[in-house]
Design an enzyme around this catalytic site. Structure first.
Site, PDB file in Angstrom:
ATOM      1  N   ASP A  10       1.000  -1.340   0.071  1.00  0.00           N
ATOM      2  CA  ASP A  10       0.136  -0.068  -0.133  1.00  0.00           C
ATOM      3  C   ASP A  10       1.025   1.322  -0.004  1.00  0.00           C
ATOM      4  O   ASP A  10       2.045   1.364   0.598  1.00  0.00           O
ATOM      5  CB  ASP A  10      -0.907   0.121   1.416  1.00  0.00           C
ATOM      6  N   ASN A  12       1.577   3.458  -3.201  1.00  0.00           N
ATOM      7  CA  ASN A  12       1.973   3.826  -4.390  1.00  0.00           C
ATOM      8  C   ASN A  12       1.234   5.079  -4.654  1.00  0.00           C
ATOM      9  O   ASN A  12       2.334   5.953  -4.986  1.00  0.00           O
ATOM     10  CB  ASN A  12       1.780   2.907  -5.358  1.00  0.00           C
ATOM     11  N   ARG A  23      -0.499   8.726 -10.256  1.00  0.00           N
ATOM     12  CA  ARG A  23      -0.590   7.517  -9.384  1.00  0.00           C
ATOM     13  C   ARG A  23       0.012   6.522 -10.163  1.00  0.00           C
ATOM     14  O   ARG A  23       0.597   5.560  -9.629  1.00  0.00           O
ATOM     15  CB  ARG A  23      -2.229   6.884  -9.255  1.00  0.00           C
ATOM     16  N   HIS A  27       3.017   3.391  -9.025  1.00  0.00           N
ATOM     17  CA  HIS A  27       3.160   1.785  -9.180  1.00  0.00           C
ATOM     18  C   HIS A  27       4.068   1.362 -10.159  1.00  0.00           C
ATOM     19  O   HIS A  27       4.757   0.385  -9.664  1.00  0.00           O
ATOM     20  CB  HIS A  27       1.501   1.730 -10.287  1.00  0.00           C
ATOM     21  N   SER A  56     -10.278  -7.555  -5.423  1.00  0.00           N
ATOM     22  CA  SER A  56     -11.455  -7.603  -6.304  1.00  0.00           C
ATOM     23  C   SER A  56     -12.108  -6.217  -6.399  1.00  0.00           C
ATOM     24  O   SER A  56     -13.054  -5.964  -6.872  1.00  0.00           O
ATOM     25  CB  SER A  56     -12.424  -8.655  -5.606  1.00  0.00           C
ATOM     26  N   GLU A  57     -11.979  -5.527  -5.133  1.00  0.00           N
ATOM     27  CA  GLU A  57     -12.415  -4.193  -5.018  1.00  0.00           C
ATOM     28  C   GLU A  57     -11.926  -3.092  -5.804  1.00  0.00           C
ATOM     29  O   GLU A  57     -12.289  -2.048  -6.100  1.00  0.00           O
ATOM     30  CB  GLU A  57     -12.446  -3.836  -3.568  1.00  0.00           C
ATOM     31  N   TRP A  59     -11.319  -2.891  -8.832  1.00  0.00           N
ATOM     32  CA  TRP A  59     -11.974  -2.444 -10.170  1.00  0.00           C
ATOM     33  C   TRP A  59     -12.772  -1.172  -9.871  1.00  0.00           C
ATOM     34  O   TRP A  59     -13.235  -0.429 -10.995  1.00  0.00           O
ATOM     35  CB  TRP A  59     -12.868  -3.562 -10.500  1.00  0.00           C
ATOM     36  N   LEU A 121      11.616 -20.421  -4.286  1.00  0.00           N
ATOM     37  CA  LEU A 121      10.570 -19.604  -3.730  1.00  0.00           C
ATOM     38  C   LEU A 121       9.307 -19.573  -4.276  1.00  0.00           C
ATOM     39  O   LEU A 121       9.081 -19.689  -5.549  1.00  0.00           O
ATOM     40  CB  LEU A 121      10.972 -18.182  -3.830  1.00  0.00           C
TER      41      LEU A 121
END
Length: 239
Positions: A10, A12, A23, A27, A56-57, A59, A121
């Protein structure tokens, strides 16, 4: 040392805003932090790293930001997969992948197929993922197994449901990290973090470097993990 670390990446957007940039600039900067986190886990022998890349939120965010994120995913897959494969990283995307454009979904499947046999990994990237969705889809699979006569409904418990959840083959999450200053889990791995130690940091994701990761591990190492027992029981077991 935690076996499985999960991170909500969280900050970016705020990182970019502080620099008077869009923004999408944040990213892009966050990609470097992703590479640093992967390299850190490889050096320290952490078995699994799960990153919350797109919920999922998400979007519901502005369309231009969502489009920029999708383009970023495509470019990152094209650029990073071969190097991760060479380092023994197994890539897995978890979430409802059918929602993505065919080109991106195809790249995701290709990355998973190419790296499937790697063991250094386990890198899990949660995209179009939600913890409630994960539990619901597991329950639906279990219901179909009951209908098929494979499972007795009267015998269902958490151990019966667990194999149908995402990441079921991996150790539970030991350390949950959230950057950016917020102190909530945001519907991420709700089942898998049941006994995780939670580390919140105000550091914005693009600034989450090796020192910040080391600080999170030191915080984790200082916790007493009792799993419902008392401190005296833990001490007796260690003796």
């Amino acid at each position: 040392m935690p076996r499985h670390v999960a991170i909500v990446m969280d900050g970016n957007g705020r990182w970019a805003r502080k620099r008077l940039r869009p923004r999408s600039f944040g990213h892009h900067a966050g990609q470097k932090a992703v590479r640093n986190a992967i390299e850190f886990c490889l050096r320290r022998g952490i078995a699994a790293l799960t990153l919350f890349a797109f919920s999922s939120e998400n979007w519901q965010r502005p369309q231009d930001e969502v489009s920029a994120l999708m383009e970023l995913f495509l470019k990152a897959l094209d650029r990073e997969v071969d190097e991760l494969h060479d380092h023994g990283v197994r890539i897995r995307f978890v979430g409802e992948l059918a929602a993505f454009a065919p080109a991106l979904a195809s790249r995701m499947r290709g990355a998973m197929d190419k790296t499937a046999a790697n063991t250094k990994l386990a890198l899990n990237i949660a995209v179009n993922y939600g913890g409630r969705w994960d539990i619901a889809q597991a329950a639906a699979q279990l219901a179909r197994a009951v209908q098929a006569g494979e499972i007795d409904a009267a015998r269902i418990d958490e151990h019966t449901l667990s194999p149908y959840l995402c990441l079921a083959e991996l150790p539970p999450v030991d350390l949950f990290i959230r950057t950016g200053g917020e102190q909530r889990v945001s519907n991420f791995l709700l089942w898998q973090i049941a006994y995780a130690e939670i580390h919140f940091t105000a550091t914005l994701w693009p600034d989450f470097d090796t020192a910040a990761f080391e600080h999170a591990l030191a915080d984790y190492a200082g916790r007493e993990r009792r799993f419902g027992k008392t401190s005296a029981q833990i001490a007796a077991g260690a003796g």
